[in-house]
Write an enzyme that holds these catalytic residues in place. Structure first.
Site, PDB file in Angstrom:
ATOM      1  N   GLY A  92       0.788  -1.297   0.005  1.00 41.95           N
ATOM      2  CA  GLY A  92      -0.052   0.076   0.077  1.00 41.95           C
ATOM      3  C   GLY A  92       0.809   1.419  -0.002  1.00 41.95           C
ATOM      4  O   GLY A  92       0.422   2.265  -0.411  1.00 41.95           O
ATOM      5  N   PHE A 124     -14.436   2.987   3.425  1.00 46.53           N
ATOM      6  CA  PHE A 124     -13.290   2.361   2.793  1.00 46.53           C
ATOM      7  C   PHE A 124     -12.887   3.054   1.450  1.00 46.53           C
ATOM      8  O   PHE A 124     -13.668   3.283   0.586  1.00 46.53           O
ATOM      9  CB  PHE A 124     -13.756   0.951   2.269  1.00 46.53           C
ATOM     10  N   ASP A 164      -5.591   2.421  10.176  1.00 46.67           N
ATOM     11  CA  ASP A 164      -7.116   2.155  10.421  1.00 46.67           C
ATOM     12  C   ASP A 164      -7.277   1.763  11.874  1.00 46.67           C
ATOM     13  O   ASP A 164      -7.426   2.767  12.713  1.00 46.67           O
ATOM     14  CB  ASP A 164      -7.226   1.217   9.329  1.00 46.67           C
ATOM     15  N   GLU A 186       3.839   4.563   5.951  1.00 47.58           N
ATOM     16  CA  GLU A 186       2.777   3.667   6.159  1.00 47.58           C
ATOM     17  C   GLU A 186       1.544   4.237   5.298  1.00 47.58           C
ATOM     18  O   GLU A 186       1.534   5.467   5.268  1.00 47.58           O
ATOM     19  CB  GLU A 186       2.054   3.005   7.494  1.00 47.58           C
ATOM     20  N   ASP A 187       0.852   3.577   4.525  1.00 48.94           N
ATOM     21  CA  ASP A 187      -0.028   4.206   3.821  1.00 48.94           C
ATOM     22  C   ASP A 187      -1.416   4.700   4.908  1.00 48.94           C
ATOM     23  O   ASP A 187      -1.797   6.009   4.623  1.00 48.94           O
ATOM     24  CB  ASP A 187      -0.884   3.497   2.587  1.00 48.94           C
ATOM     25  N   ASP A 195      -5.692  -0.516  -1.851  1.00 49.07           N
ATOM     26  CA  ASP A 195      -6.292  -1.391  -2.755  1.00 49.07           C
ATOM     27  C   ASP A 195      -7.718  -1.978  -2.177  1.00 49.07           C
ATOM     28  O   ASP A 195      -7.857  -1.791  -1.058  1.00 49.07           O
ATOM     29  CB  ASP A 195      -5.855  -2.737  -2.937  1.00 49.07           C
ATOM     30  N   ARG A 207      -4.982   0.223  -6.946  1.00 51.47           N
ATOM     31  CA  ARG A 207      -3.834   1.061  -6.701  1.00 51.47           C
ATOM     32  C   ARG A 207      -3.034   2.058  -7.335  1.00 51.47           C
ATOM     33  O   ARG A 207      -2.614   2.969  -7.014  1.00 51.47           O
ATOM     34  CB  ARG A 207      -2.798  -0.103  -6.143  1.00 51.47           C
TER      35      ARG A 207
HETATM   36  P1  IMP Z   1      -4.864  -1.548  10.605  1.00 50.60           P
HETATM   37  O1  IMP Z   1      -4.151  -2.548  10.819  1.00 50.60           O
HETATM   38  O2  IMP Z   1      -6.260  -2.059  10.577  1.00 50.60           O
HETATM   39  O3  IMP Z   1      -4.436  -0.212  10.781  1.00 50.60           O
HETATM   40  O4  IMP Z   1      -4.976  -1.680   8.907  1.00 50.60           O
HETATM   41  C1  IMP Z   1      -3.825  -1.303   8.064  1.00 50.60           C
HETATM   42  C2  IMP Z   1      -3.856  -1.998   6.763  1.00 50.60           C
HETATM   43  O5  IMP Z   1      -5.063  -1.988   6.205  1.00 50.60           O
HETATM   44  C3  IMP Z   1      -3.227  -0.480   5.868  1.00 50.60           C
HETATM   45  O6  IMP Z   1      -1.788  -0.789   5.748  1.00 50.60           O
HETATM   46  C4  IMP Z   1      -4.053  -0.861   4.428  1.00 50.60           C
HETATM   47  O7  IMP Z   1      -3.281  -1.680   3.745  1.00 50.60           O
HETATM   48  C5  IMP Z   1      -5.447  -1.651   4.850  1.00 50.60           C
HETATM   49  N1  IMP Z   1      -6.374  -0.439   5.034  1.00 50.60           N
HETATM   50  C6  IMP Z   1      -6.990   0.051   5.923  1.00 50.60           C
HETATM   51  N2  IMP Z   1      -8.085   0.785   5.838  1.00 50.60           N
HETATM   52  C7  IMP Z   1      -8.117   0.769   4.320  1.00 50.60           C
HETATM   53  C8  IMP Z   1      -8.982   1.512   3.418  1.00 50.60           C
HETATM   54  O8  IMP Z   1     -10.017   2.130   3.613  1.00 50.60           O
HETATM   55  N3  IMP Z   1      -8.658   0.999   1.954  1.00 50.60           N
HETATM   56  C9  IMP Z   1      -7.742   0.108   1.632  1.00 50.60           C
HETATM   57  N4  IMP Z   1      -6.836  -0.524   2.358  1.00 50.60           N
HETATM   58  C10 IMP Z   1      -7.254  -0.235   3.888  1.00 50.60           C
HETATM   59 MG    MG Z   2      -4.553  -3.696   1.403  1.00 57.62          MG
END
Ligand code: IMP
Ligand code: MG
Length: 177
Positions: A42, A150, A101, A97-98, A157, A163
């Site tokens: 990402g 989302f 979440d 990091e992208d 993605d 992407r």
């Molecule tokens: P976390 O562990 O829940 O913080 O998730 C982090 C990862 O989930 C990110 O690095 C993204 O790859 C993916 N992610 C979280 N939210 C989104 C979204 O809205 N769209 C796409 N990918 C997401």
């Molecule tokens: Mg992903």
């Protein structure tokens, strides 16, 4: 793009923000030994733009972790699929990091990398969804805060698609429901 409900941030808006983050990082890492760690896949797009906005000598490396599979919810089971190939104690590590979440991915990663003893460790994330945070972590460099929706594009993605969109957009619910 037919699957996108609306654009949240345009290519131009993202570009301006990335330039601003690059200037801050340039200021803060003067005289340090900066290592940018890109979290695949990402962060690829963000990282490649960000590194060109940092006016300092730097090193890049990559890590790949599994978090989502093909759904839209983090599993909490974070596994390292590709690891760094540098000696961390030599570096001031900045994790790129992208999106923040739930925070599970970054929490796990920072825990894992901190014990390897980098000179310093900071976090840079382009997007954050405050309403979804499960873990709280200090983010040193943050681009944009997002609503609880989302999103795809600019590296992000859904099931490995979208992407390459140059903007950040909300994915239509009918695509994943
Ligand atoms: P976390 O562990 O829940 O913080 O998730 C982090 C990862 O989930 C990110 O690095 C993204 O790859 C993916 N992610 C979280 N939210 C989104 C979204 O809205 N769209 C796409 N990918 C997401
Ligand atoms: Mg992903």
């Amino acid at each position: 793009m037919k699957d996108i409900e609306r654009i949240l941030y345009t290519e131009e808006q993202i570009k301006a923000k990335v330039a601003e983050l690059g200037r801050q990082i340039t200021r803060d890492y003067e005289g340090k030994n900066l290592l940018l760690c890109c979290i695949l896949k990402g962060s690829l797009v963000f990282m490649s733009d960000l590194m060109r906005q940092i006016d300092l000598p730097l090193t890049i490396d990559f890590m790949k972790v599994s978090s989502y599979g093909h759904g839209t919810e983090s599993s909490g089971d974070v596994r390292v699929l590709l690891d760094l190939s540098v000696n961390l104690p030599e570096y001031d590590l900045l994790i790129v990091e992208d999106i923040f979440d739930s925070g599970r991915t970054l929490a796990k990663l920072t825990e894992l990398l901190r014990v390897r003893g980098p000179r310093s460790l900071k976090l840079c994330t382009l997007f954050s969804k405050p309403e979804r945070h499960n873990v709280e972590l200090p983010i040193d460099y943050l681009g944009f805060e997002l609503p609880d929706e989302f999103v795809v594009g600019y590296g992000l993605d859904y099931a490995e698609h979208y992407r390459n969109l140059p903007y950040l957009g909300v994915l239509k619910r009918e695509v994943y429901e």
